[in-house]
Design a protein around this motif. Structure first.
Motif, PDB file in Angstrom:
ATOM      1  N   LYS A  60       0.846  -1.188   0.000  1.00  0.00           N
ATOM      2  CA  LYS A  60       0.000   0.000   0.000  1.00  0.00           C
ATOM      3  C   LYS A  60       0.891   1.253   0.000  1.00  0.00           C
ATOM      4  N   PHE A  61       0.282   2.399  -0.242  1.00  0.00           N
ATOM      5  CA  PHE A  61       1.034   3.654  -0.236  1.00  0.00           C
ATOM      6  C   PHE A  61       1.759   3.830   1.097  1.00  0.00           C
ATOM      7  N   HIS A  99       8.086  -1.498  -5.571  1.00  0.00           N
ATOM      8  CA  HIS A  99       7.760  -0.248  -6.261  1.00  0.00           C
ATOM      9  C   HIS A  99       7.465   0.877  -5.268  1.00  0.00           C
ATOM     10  N   LYS A 100       6.664   0.588  -4.241  1.00  0.00           N
ATOM     11  CA  LYS A 100       6.315   1.616  -3.250  1.00  0.00           C
ATOM     12  C   LYS A 100       7.548   2.091  -2.482  1.00  0.00           C
ATOM     13  N   THR A 101       8.399   1.163  -2.088  1.00  0.00           N
ATOM     14  CA  THR A 101       9.580   1.557  -1.313  1.00  0.00           C
ATOM     15  C   THR A 101      10.617   2.271  -2.177  1.00  0.00           C
ATOM     16  N   LEU A 102      10.730   1.866  -3.443  1.00  0.00           N
ATOM     17  CA  LEU A 102      11.614   2.605  -4.352  1.00  0.00           C
ATOM     18  C   LEU A 102      11.106   4.026  -4.576  1.00  0.00           C
ATOM     19  N   GLY A 103       9.792   4.160  -4.722  1.00  0.00           N
ATOM     20  CA  GLY A 103       9.222   5.496  -4.884  1.00  0.00           C
ATOM     21  C   GLY A 103       9.475   6.379  -3.677  1.00  0.00           C
ATOM     22  N   LEU A 104       9.383   5.773  -2.489  1.00  0.00           N
ATOM     23  CA  LEU A 104       9.671   6.525  -1.270  1.00  0.00           C
ATOM     24  C   LEU A 104      11.137   6.950  -1.234  1.00  0.00           C
ATOM     25  N   ALA A 105      12.036   6.027  -1.576  1.00  0.00           N
ATOM     26  CA  ALA A 105      13.467   6.362  -1.589  1.00  0.00           C
ATOM     27  C   ALA A 105      13.757   7.477  -2.592  1.00  0.00           C
ATOM     28  N   LYS A 106      13.105   7.422  -3.747  1.00  0.00           N
ATOM     29  CA  LYS A 106      13.286   8.480  -4.754  1.00  0.00           C
ATOM     30  C   LYS A 106      12.814   9.825  -4.205  1.00  0.00           C
TER      31      LYS A 106
END
Length: 310
Positions: A60-61, A99-106
């Motif tokens: 989830k987000f 995908h969610k954790t990569l987006g957060l890291a970005k």
């Protein structure tokens, strides 16, 4: 001091990693939904002043207030019992969770570490397995939900590195053991320890000639931290190259526990890999890391935990 998010924080490896990061002086945010993780694994640190815990599903987000320096994505259903029972969830954690954790890291401009697995090599035709071995994997087989979730995760990490210039690390983790493993997760060392300590015969599948290489958890945590602190953005094998047959492992467990148990043999599960041994040349040369704890010593150090859980 860094501010670090650890997903899978209530799991076997995640909880040990959180403790080590706190000991190094970092602030740690632990995240888990406890599908396979256990809250008791965090008892030692739950009220630590630099630790906070979020019960959250990483598919989830994900929202984290403030800055983040590092995202460590360990969330995964790594045991055969759990990934077979929750095959779709396993795939979603590897795909959506990554995908969610990569987006957060970005978003946070954080370093990202993905814990992959030796299962990306499948049933290898090369032994030991170096990082440039492409594997022998069945994408539609009984283990595929786990294997392919990690292979996809690695590809997604690579894509974020190339398209977004994200600072990434990929650890290919081989068989690891120690305290906080679940007795019901289907992996061979908890199975053998439980059977030996309760006087049951140890169950070896097939003739026991299949091999694995077992790394003690303290060594693995040291390897993960060494990788994190490096600048290597390509996969690195982490594991103990001390290859043992499963029959030999059973005999060592019986000896270490002082058990009177015997050994029985049952049919080998489909597509069970015949060999598994890491080539850790890259970790030795680029991380200056190698495991130090021998199998017998690690089993002896783990025995008190398993005795307590029985």
């Amino acid at each position: 001091m860094s501010r670090i998010l650890v997903t899978g924080a209530a799991g076997f490896l995640g909880s040990h990693l959180c403790e080590s990061l706190l000991e190094e002086g970092h602030e740690v945010i632990g995240m888990d939904n406890r599908v396979s993780g256990q809250a008791a694994n965090l008892d030692n640190i739950l009220y630590h002043e630099r630790f906070t815990y979020h019960d959250h599903d990483v598919t989830k987000f994900i929202h984290v207030d403030g800055n983040l320096d590092v995202v460590l994505h360990l969330a995964s259903l790594a045991s055969p019992v759990f990934y077979r029972e929750h095959s779709i969830k396993t795939l979603k954690v590897g795909a959506l969770g990554t995908h969610k954790t990569l987006g957060l890291a970005k978003k946070k401009d954080a370093t990202y570490l993905f814990t992959s697995t030796s299962e990306v090599y499948g049933d290898p035709e090369v032994n030991p397995q170096p990082e440039d071995y492409r594997g022998n994997v069945d994408p539609y087989g009984p283990r595929s939900c786990y294997d392919e979730s990690k292979r996809y995760g690695e590809s997604l990490v690579r894509a974020y590195r190339d398209e977004h210039d994200l600072d990434v690390r990929v650890a290919r983790i081989f068989n690891t053991y120690g305290s906080r493993m679940r007795l019901d997760d289907g992996r061979v060392i908890p199975n053998f320890m439980k059977q030996a300590l309760t006087g049951q015969d140890l169950t070896v599948y097939g003739d026991g000639s299949q091999t694995r290489s077992f790394c003690y958890v303290d060594d693995m945590i040291d390897g993960l931290l060494a990788l994190l602190e490096s600048d290597i953005e390509t996969p690195v094998n982490l594991g103990n190259p001390d290859e043992r047959s499963i029959q030999e492992l059973a005999e060592v467990v019986i000896d270490v526990t002082g058990s009177d148990s015997g050994i029985t043999h049952e049919s080998l599960p489909p597509q069970d890999p015949e060999v598994r041994q890491p080539d850790i040349t890259k970790a030795r040369s680029e991380l200056n890391w190698k495991p130090d704890i021998q199998l017998r010593d690690g089993l002896q150090q783990s025995m008190g935990f398993f005795e307590q859980k029985i």
